[in-house]
Design an enzyme around this catalytic site. Structure first.
Site, PDB file in Angstrom:
ATOM      1  N   THR A 200      -0.715   5.249  -4.286  1.00  0.00           N
ATOM      2  CA  THR A 200       0.379   5.663  -5.161  1.00  0.00           C
ATOM      3  C   THR A 200      -0.088   6.768  -6.105  1.00  0.00           C
ATOM      4  O   THR A 200      -1.270   6.835  -6.418  1.00  0.00           O
ATOM      5  CB  THR A 200       0.786   4.420  -5.990  1.00  0.00           C
ATOM      6  OG1 THR A 200       1.309   3.467  -5.084  1.00  0.00           O
ATOM      7  CG2 THR A 200       1.798   4.720  -7.066  1.00  0.00           C
ATOM      8  N   ARG A 228      11.209  -4.381   1.141  1.00  0.00           N
ATOM      9  CA  ARG A 228      10.284  -4.729   0.043  1.00  0.00           C
ATOM     10  C   ARG A 228      10.152  -3.577  -0.979  1.00  0.00           C
ATOM     11  O   ARG A 228       9.982  -2.432  -0.612  1.00  0.00           O
ATOM     12  CB  ARG A 228       8.914  -5.060   0.631  1.00  0.00           C
ATOM     13  CG  ARG A 228       7.841  -5.431  -0.415  1.00  0.00           C
ATOM     14  CD  ARG A 228       6.984  -4.253  -0.791  1.00  0.00           C
ATOM     15  NE  ARG A 228       5.927  -4.622  -1.732  1.00  0.00           N
ATOM     16  CZ  ARG A 228       5.182  -3.744  -2.408  1.00  0.00           C
ATOM     17  NH1 ARG A 228       5.384  -2.453  -2.240  1.00  0.00           N
ATOM     18  NH2 ARG A 228       4.247  -4.145  -3.226  1.00  0.00           N
TER      19      ARG A 228
HETATM   20  N1  ASP Z   1       1.856  -0.391  -6.466  1.00  0.00           N
HETATM   21  C1  ASP Z   1       2.278   0.068  -5.171  1.00  0.00           C
HETATM   22  C2  ASP Z   1       3.206  -0.949  -4.574  1.00  0.00           C
HETATM   23  O1  ASP Z   1       2.939  -2.135  -4.665  1.00  0.00           O
HETATM   24  C3  ASP Z   1       1.155   0.314  -4.226  1.00  0.00           C
HETATM   25  C4  ASP Z   1       0.083   1.216  -4.754  1.00  0.00           C
HETATM   26  O2  ASP Z   1      -0.143   1.320  -5.947  1.00  0.00           O
HETATM   27  O3  ASP Z   1      -0.562   1.867  -3.933  1.00  0.00           O
HETATM   28  O4  ASP Z   1       4.163  -0.569  -3.956  1.00  0.00           O
END
Ligand code: ASP
Length: 335
Positions: A200, A228
């Protein structure tokens, strides 16, 4: 006398303006990021993209633009890079497509915008910003969010635009494990616990007026199903900003970040318990989350323009730029 007072107060306000720090801090995801996993070439390219995001964001602030412009500019650089799980290079859902989430929040008036599960907007952070500025809502999801994005004249792309071979390979790996274990839901969550890839992106900036803005953008988790949604588009979980305390953008196992309201919890500790941002974030990431197995990290900016980067994973793609210093790092053992 009166004239003197006016001149003095004008001078004082110029001094105050000049003293206000501008700064930006960014992340490109936290996770099991170790030296053995990246080639020298990949590492150089990732560091270059992080640096570019910092430069673009800081230049906006230096130009007198507000923190919103800086955050959006920095995040767009990371969304357009294939190295990160946001925009181009986003992970695949179980159905082998891409569903993107993003959010943005302004600390001066607690305005916020978010999109969840969008499929066709080239830069999801622009859609989040449009929700905040041009709709009466905070969060739009799925088909409605895609339809709204179109009305905002934001660049639309085919879902395959987000494809990359590396993310497809990650999907294949998880799919293989899922097939071996069977398709029971328990097996799938077991796979997700061990195989999801972080990546992310996020940015937090403070501008010349002392206003803080935080934003986050993601493809979510590899092999996610049933629509999701993680923490990234959830205000208070993956993103939060309040000029009185701090701005936060998170990355990690979203289910934990939602349940522990991570971004808001950190800002609340700063505001109500008078803790430093460093201490508040350290408590939430390295104590509360670590104790329950919530992997990930945050970047943050306090009201004095001090950037903070904290994670409980092996590494986090990260960096900040202030007037005095520019810093980019990947691994946990870097300064
Ligand atoms: N926090 C993000 C999610 O759960 C994933 C990530 O941070 O890479 O969708």
């Amino acid at each position: 006398m009166r004239l003197l007072c006016v001149v003095f107060s004008m001078f004082a306000s110029v001094v105050v303006m000049a003293d206000k720090p501008i700064a930006i801090v960014i992340h490109g995801g936290a996770g099991t990021i170790e030296r053995s996993q990246l080639s020298g070439e990949q590492e150089t390219s990732i560091r270059a993209d992080l640096s570019q995001a910092l430069e673009v964001g800081y230049a906006a602030l230096d130009d007198g633009q507000d923190a919103m412009d800086a955050v959006v500019a920095a995040i767009m650089v990371l969304e357009n890079s294939t190295h990160f799980n946001a925009g181009k290079g986003a992970v695949y859902t179980r159905e082998k497509s891409h569903e993107l989430d993003a959010s943005i929040m302004r600390g001066s008036d607690l305005q916020a915008g978010a999109v969840a599960g969008i499929k066709y907007t080239k830069n999801p952070i622009l859609a989040a910003k449009a929700v905040m500025l041009n709709s009466p809502h905070v969060m739009l999801a799925g088909r409605g969010a895609d339809a709204f994005s179109k009305t905002q004249n934001l660049e639309q792309v085919d879902n395959s635009y987000f494809d990359t071979e590396a993310r497809l390979e990650a999907w294949r790996k998880v799919d293989e494990i899922t097939q071996q274990k069977g398709r029971q839901e328990a097996a799938i969550s077991d796979v997700l616990d061990h195989e999801f890839k972080f990546g992310t992106v996020g940015a937090v900036a403070i501008d010349q007026n002392g206003h803080i803005v935080a934003g986050t953008s993601t493809g979510g988790m590899t092999y996610k199903a049933w629509g999701r949604i993680g923490d990234s588009p959830v205000i208070g979980a993956g993103t939060y900003a309040d000029d009185r305390s701090c701005g936060i953008s998170a990355t990690g196992h979203g289910e934990y970040f939602i349940r522990y309201a991570v971004a808001h919890d950190i800002c609340a500790r700063v505001l109500y318990q008078d803790k430093s941002l460093q201490q508040a974030a350290d408590e939430v990431i390295n104590e509360t989350l670590k104790a329950v197995g919530g992997d990930g990290g945050i970047i943050g900016m306090d009201a004095q323009g001090k950037p903070v980067m904290i994670f409980n994973t092996a590494g986090m793609y990260r960096g900040f730029k202030t007037k005095e210093e520019t810093y980019v790092a990947i691994y946990g053992d870097e300064k």
